[in-house]
Design an enzyme around this catalytic site. Structure first.
Site, PDB file in Angstrom:
ATOM      1  N   GLU A  39       3.297   1.743   5.314  1.00  0.00           N
ATOM      2  CA  GLU A  39       4.200   2.674   4.611  1.00  0.00           C
ATOM      3  C   GLU A  39       3.846   4.114   4.967  1.00  0.00           C
ATOM      4  O   GLU A  39       4.588   5.043   4.667  1.00  0.00           O
ATOM      5  CB  GLU A  39       4.051   2.511   3.084  1.00  0.00           C
ATOM      6  CG  GLU A  39       4.590   1.202   2.543  1.00  0.00           C
ATOM      7  CD  GLU A  39       4.126   0.942   1.096  1.00  0.00           C
ATOM      8  OE1 GLU A  39       3.553   1.851   0.454  1.00  0.00           O
ATOM      9  OE2 GLU A  39       4.336  -0.192   0.625  1.00  0.00           O
ATOM     10  N   ASP A  84     -14.778  -4.680   1.646  1.00  0.00           N
ATOM     11  CA  ASP A  84     -16.021  -5.359   1.282  1.00  0.00           C
ATOM     12  C   ASP A  84     -15.789  -6.860   1.084  1.00  0.00           C
ATOM     13  O   ASP A  84     -14.795  -7.267   0.466  1.00  0.00           O
ATOM     14  CB  ASP A  84     -16.519  -4.742  -0.035  1.00  0.00           C
ATOM     15  CG  ASP A  84     -17.902  -5.214  -0.431  1.00  0.00           C
ATOM     16  OD1 ASP A  84     -18.860  -4.871   0.271  1.00  0.00           O
ATOM     17  OD2 ASP A  84     -18.032  -5.922  -1.449  1.00  0.00           O
TER      18      ASP A  84
HETATM   19  C1  NOJ Z   1     -21.365  -6.044   0.919  1.00  0.00           C
HETATM   20  C2  NOJ Z   1     -21.926  -4.683   0.669  1.00  0.00           C
HETATM   21  O1  NOJ Z   1     -22.117  -4.034   1.893  1.00  0.00           O
HETATM   22  C3  NOJ Z   1     -23.191  -4.893  -0.118  1.00  0.00           C
HETATM   23  O2  NOJ Z   1     -23.930  -3.703  -0.219  1.00  0.00           O
HETATM   24  C4  NOJ Z   1     -22.827  -5.457  -1.452  1.00  0.00           C
HETATM   25  O3  NOJ Z   1     -24.007  -5.777  -2.169  1.00  0.00           O
HETATM   26  C5  NOJ Z   1     -21.987  -6.722  -1.331  1.00  0.00           C
HETATM   27  N1  NOJ Z   1     -20.972  -6.619  -0.321  1.00  0.00           N
HETATM   28  C6  NOJ Z   1     -21.308  -7.038  -2.629  1.00  0.00           C
HETATM   29  O4  NOJ Z   1     -20.281  -6.116  -2.880  1.00  0.00           O
END
Ligand code: NOJ
Ligand code: CA
Length: 551
Positions: free
Chosen positions: A262, A211
């Site tokens: 790993e 993310d």
């Molecule tokens: C991207 C994620 O897909 C989204 O849903 C989220 O709000 C933001 N990153 C923050 O983590």
């Protein structure tokens, strides 16, 4: 023996052409009827996913969370939200998925934790300047009494990216205030993420979706540099932006790659990096995450020239990186593509949502036709493909959710100027009746509209011509027909894409309205009935050509 039983779970190259199905756990299937999707519900539906023919599931966050941002506010990276399951049920899920030949990808959220994370609580309890505070980004404020935020940085969800704590310091959150940013210059933070990656890899997880992969590293040197906007697609491309896509972030991923390696087979990863396209390749390098999401199809209009440019560029980038491409039309952050493609070109989607989907009017039939055509493109392209739960049912955006029902922090933080992303996160319909259309229990955490009935799995299962059967047929054919990563473009009219994959397999997508001729051969699959042997507008077909392959 089914196709699935032959899946080789030890194959280290599986990710290169995998079809990954994104599960938004709280909205997929509710096993204990409390309105929230869970692992029990998901385990029950593994046969559904197996029959669909996907290769892997990507689970959006299922960790303990106050759900300030749909679970992207993680309280504990090494546990399961008790409303979703437990570590033993997670193990059961991995075992059930693997037994069905389906790999499991989990979402890792390294830019920020939640404000309930043990280390953030410790940071709040500790004094300014302490080791506890150093794991996050705390600063004194500006102004005579420190009453102004330390910089002009803004949050993605609206407002300042700084929140003040009772002792007067401020902490950084590029998203909601409940999502404090980690300080990646801190060795404990770096080491703890390695522990988390190993924790899930040891439990049999096959890969990670990362993310905000372009976040993490920041220029925290004093004075903090001005950066009063949030659009990370629109930043300098030399890796020096104070907040996003900095050159230093890549060192972090080289460390992660050493952890992935790993394992046997090595664990895989895909970056969620909304950065200028020329930079995306960096995340996908084999000594880093290995793949990066291509979001250009999410942004493209229904237009042959745009699609073609996106495809050519993305394939080129993947080749440069030594990766494979990743194709996607929808995910939990964007308006569902069956709606996007039914709206006039260049519709302001945010403004459309604020009218509850009334203005401009959505052409539902057109969106559905195009979504059918789109999946035959998605699944025909070289590389891996990401399918978002519910698109195989032809779900559209639920644009008219009541304001009171909205869960997305964007609604509040934007001062009610953006409705946010809940309309694509409404729980799936499994049956044609029942108070939550078979999702589970009396009600779903976001209300489902009546029109979900006709999209229910029950309504489409075995129904010739249904969206679900089209996805199943396309996925089954793809398993047989996609041995490698090449395509050769063929001449076609301006509104038509025509390319050939090795083996003499032609893909024709007609994005215009004039029926288009097809190459000679056997029609393997078409998204709409042919008329006099021609491919109608807003339709696609797969043809096994009768001419020998030349490309
Ligand atoms: C991207 C994620 O897909 C989204 O849903 C989220 O709000 C933001 N990153 C923050 O983590
Ligand atoms: Ca539940």
């Amino acid at each position: 023996m089914s196709e699935r039983e032959r899946t080789d779970l030890t194959d280290p190259t599986w990710w290169r052409d995998a079809v990954v199905y994104q599960v938004y756990p709280r909205s997929f299937a509710d096993g204990n009827a409390d309105g929230i999707g869970d692992f029990a519900g998901l385990i029950d539906r593994i046969p559904y996913l197996e029959r669909l023919g996907i290769d892997a599931v990507w689970l959006s966050p299922f960790y303990p969370s106050a759900l300030a941002d749909g679970g992207y506010d993680v309280d504990d990276y090494r546990d399961v939200d008790p409303r979703i399951g437990s570590l033993p049920t997670f193990d059961d899920l991995v075992a059930a998925a693997h037994a069905a030949g389906i790999r499991v990808i989990v979402d890792i959220v390294p830019n920020h934790s939640s404000d309930r994370h043990e280390w953030f609580r410790a940071a709040l309890a500790a004094a300014p300047g302490s080791a506890e505070r150093d794991r996050y980004v705390f600063r004194d404020g500006l102004g005579e009494h420190g009453e102004l935020p330390p910089s002009d940085w803004v949050s993605h969800f609206g407002g300042s990216a700084w929140t003040r704590v009772p002792d007067g310091q401020w902490y950084l959150h590029l998203f909601a205030p409940e999502q404090p940013d980690w300080n990646w210059e801190n060795d404990e933070v770096r080491e703890d993420f390695h522990v988390t990656l190993r924790f899930w890899a040891d439990r049999g997880v096959d890969g990670f979706r990362v993310d905000v992969a372009h976040g993490l590293a920041k220029d925290l040197g004093e004075p903090l540099r001005s950066h009063p906007h949030v659009n990370s697609m629109d930043i300098e491309i030399d890796g020096t932006n104070p907040l996003f896509d900095r050159d230093d972030v890549h060192e972090i991923y080289r460390g992660w790659r050493r952890v992935f390696d790993e394992y046997d087979p090595p664990r895989t990863a895909v970056a969620e990096a909304w950065v200028p396209t020329s930079r995306r390749v960096l995340y996908a390098k084999p000594d880093e995450l290995g793949q990066a999401f291509e979001f250009d199809l999410v942004k493209a209009e229904w237009d042959a020239a745009q699609f073609r440019e996106v495809i050519v560029d993305s394939l080129d980038r993947a080749r440069t990186a030594g990766a494979s491409s990743t194709w996607t039309f929808s995910n939990h952050d964007v308006v569902r593509h069956a709606s996007r493609f039914g709206l006039p070109a260049r519709t302001d989607l945010n403004a459309w949502l604020l009218t509850d989907g009334a203005e401009p009017a959505e052409d539902v039939a057109l969106g559905a036709r195009r979504a059918r055509a789109a999946v035959l493109l998605l699944l025909a392209l070289p590389g891996s493909a990401y399918v978002y739960q519910g698109e195989e049912l032809g779900l559209r955006e639920v644009a008219d959710l009541a304001r009171d029902d909205l869960e997305d922090p964007i609604w509040l933080r934007s001062q009610h100027t953006e409705k946010g992303r809940d309309g694509c996160r409404v729980p799936l319909p499994w049956t044609t009746d029942g108070s939550s259309f078979g999702f589970g229990g009396d009600g779903a955490h976001l209300p489902q509209p009546g029109w979900f009935a006709e999209h229910a799995v029950e309504a489409q299962d075995g129904t010739e011509g249904s969206m679900l059967e089209l996805y199943r047929a396309a996925l089954a054919l793809r398993h047989r027909l996609l041995p490698d990563q090449d395509l050769v473009w063929r001449d076609s009219g301006p509104d038509v894409l025509h390319f050939e994959r090795p083996g003499g397999w032609h893909v024709v997508v007609n994005l215009g309205s004039t029926p288009a001729p097809l190459p000679a051969g056997e029609v393997l699959l078409a998204s709409a009935p042919l008329a006099d042997g021609l491919l109608p507008g807003d339709a696609s077909a797969w043809i096994r050509g009768s001419d020998p392959v030349t490309g």
